[in-house]
Motif scaffolding. Structure first.
Motif, PDB file in Angstrom:
ATOM      1  N   GLN A  43      -9.991   3.373  37.196  1.00 57.19           N
ATOM      2  CA  GLN A  43      -9.767   2.415  36.099  1.00 57.19           C
ATOM      3  C   GLN A  43     -10.733   1.230  36.220  1.00 57.19           C
ATOM      4  O   GLN A  43     -11.252   0.738  35.213  1.00 57.19           O
ATOM      5  CB  GLN A  43      -8.304   1.923  36.135  1.00 57.19           C
ATOM      6  N   ALA A  44     -11.001   0.811  37.462  1.00 55.82           N
ATOM      7  CA  ALA A  44     -11.920  -0.326  37.683  1.00 55.82           C
ATOM      8  C   ALA A  44     -13.316   0.004  37.166  1.00 55.82           C
ATOM      9  O   ALA A  44     -13.988  -0.850  36.580  1.00 55.82           O
ATOM     10  CB  ALA A  44     -11.960  -0.684  39.167  1.00 55.82           C
ATOM     11  N   VAL A  45     -13.765   1.236  37.362  1.00 57.13           N
ATOM     12  CA  VAL A  45     -15.105   1.619  36.889  1.00 57.13           C
ATOM     13  C   VAL A  45     -15.124   1.692  35.357  1.00 57.13           C
ATOM     14  O   VAL A  45     -16.076   1.224  34.717  1.00 57.13           O
ATOM     15  CB  VAL A  45     -15.556   2.961  37.522  1.00 57.13           C
ATOM     16  N   ALA A  46     -14.056   2.232  34.770  1.00 58.09           N
ATOM     17  CA  ALA A  46     -13.979   2.264  33.299  1.00 58.09           C
ATOM     18  C   ALA A  46     -14.014   0.834  32.747  1.00 58.09           C
ATOM     19  O   ALA A  46     -14.706   0.551  31.756  1.00 58.09           O
ATOM     20  CB  ALA A  46     -12.712   2.998  32.848  1.00 58.09           C
ATOM     21  N   ASP A  47     -13.289  -0.081  33.418  1.00 57.71           N
ATOM     22  CA  ASP A  47     -13.292  -1.491  32.989  1.00 57.71           C
ATOM     23  C   ASP A  47     -14.682  -2.117  33.136  1.00 57.71           C
ATOM     24  O   ASP A  47     -15.120  -2.898  32.289  1.00 57.71           O
ATOM     25  CB  ASP A  47     -12.281  -2.316  33.811  1.00 57.71           C
ATOM     26  N   GLU A  48     -15.355  -1.759  34.239  1.00 63.65           N
ATOM     27  CA  GLU A  48     -16.705  -2.294  34.505  1.00 63.65           C
ATOM     28  C   GLU A  48     -17.665  -1.865  33.381  1.00 63.65           C
ATOM     29  O   GLU A  48     -18.481  -2.659  32.908  1.00 63.65           O
ATOM     30  CB  GLU A  48     -17.170  -1.712  35.851  1.00 63.65           C
ATOM     31  N   ILE A  49     -17.557  -0.617  32.975  1.00 65.67           N
ATOM     32  CA  ILE A  49     -18.413  -0.110  31.888  1.00 65.67           C
ATOM     33  C   ILE A  49     -18.101  -0.859  30.595  1.00 65.67           C
ATOM     34  O   ILE A  49     -19.006  -1.300  29.877  1.00 65.67           O
ATOM     35  CB  ILE A  49     -18.224   1.415  31.714  1.00 65.67           C
TER      36      ILE A  49
END
Ligand SMILES: NC(=O)c1ccc[n+]([C@@H]2O[C@H](COP(=O)([O-])OP(=O)(O)OC[C@H]3O[C@@H](n4cnc5c(N)ncnc54)[C@H](O)[C@@H]3O)[C@@H](O)[C@H]2O)c1
Length: 251
Positions: A43-49
């Motif tokens: 989820q953190a990577v999706a948020d980062e994108i």
């Protein structure tokens, strides 16, 4: 924006090579499904994108389960309308002991993710892409080509990924689906965390690259985004080393 209009799934997208590849493909215009067994990291990577202005969503998956990989692909097509790029990248390192001491359960555990998970991704994505073409990228390793000690299941799995790539490329060619794999050398990710504390092992690992340094995940992510793009339209059925020459010389 070489991946404009494309939909990509990245397994193991929550960390390391998968994270860097997800970020790079999103920067190139793809909508990215970050798929990982670790929901917090994914989820953190999706948020980062999203924070960078890209389009991404997180979906949980354990790639050791065919039902879950098939569900991931179906959910992606249901929500985003199509699947163009499948990056079968999730992997684990496993216990480092001699083949003679390797617990049978540990052998099967590593193969269930590092080998079978890639097969599941090829099968499920190939079916979803069938009528419109696409690109499937698998993560092998230099350890799919050269042997080291105390990594027997990992070698077995990564060697299989190289051959599964070739066999799948041949079978999926009539559907205009390219299948390639990458073979990274030592890359700065969590999978090698266990090596860092031992100075001897860590120095030897770094010296395995021609310029005696570890690679950064971004140096792999850029290659993955290129392989996924139409600039790589005549690349098919091979492994591409991203290893600073590690598999090309005797240490
Ligand atoms: N880092 C290296 O030196 C190196 C070298 C060659 C190949 N590889 C390969 O690169 C791939 C990515 O690894 P990395 O180096 O980025 O490590 P990493 O540990 O940073 O990332 C691996 C990711 O995969 C996820 N994952 C693990 N098992 C999973 C499962 N069953 N289902 C879904 N997700 C799962 C983890 O949660 C993690 O987010 C692996 O296939 C690995 O074998 C890594």
């Amino acid at each position: 924006m070489k991946l404009d209009g494309k939909v990509a799934i990245v397994t193991g997208g929550g960390s390391g090579i998968g994270r860097a590849s997800a970020l790079e493909m999103a920067r190139q215009g793809a909508q990215v499904v970050v798929a990982d067994i670790n929901a917090e990291r994914g989820q953190a990577v999706a948020d980062e994108i999203g924070a960078e202005g890209g389009k991404a969503l997180f979906l949980p998956v354990d790639t050791a389960s065919y039902e879950q990989v098939e569900g991931l692909v179906q959910e992606t097509v249901h929500r985003l309308g199509q699947l163009d790029i499948m990056f079968n990248n999730a992997g684990i390192g496993g216990m480092q002991v001699s083949v003679l001491d390797m617990p049978v359960e540990e052998y099967h555990r590593v193969l269930s993710v590092d080998q079978h998970g890639v097969f599941y991704g090829i099968k499920a994505a190939g079916q979803a892409m069938n009528d419109r073409g696409g690109v499937i990228i698998n993560t092998a390793s230099v350890y799919g080509f050269i042997a080291d000690r105390r990594q027997f299941p990992y070698h077995a799995a990564k060697g299989a990924v190289v051959m599964m790539t070739k066999a799948a490329a041949l079978e999926l060619a009539p559907f205009n689906i390219r299948v390639v794999c990458i073979a990274p050398g030592l890359i700065n990710t969590h999978i090698v965390d266990g090596w860092r504390d031992n100075e001897k092992i860590w120095t030897a690992a770094q010296n395995a690259q021609m310029r005696r340094r570890i690679g950064e995940p971004e140096e792999v992510g850029k290659v993955v985004a290129f392989l996924a793009s139409d600039d790589a339209s005549f690349l098919n059925g091979h492994a591409y080393f991203v290893d600073d020459g590690a598999a090309s010389f005797k240490r």
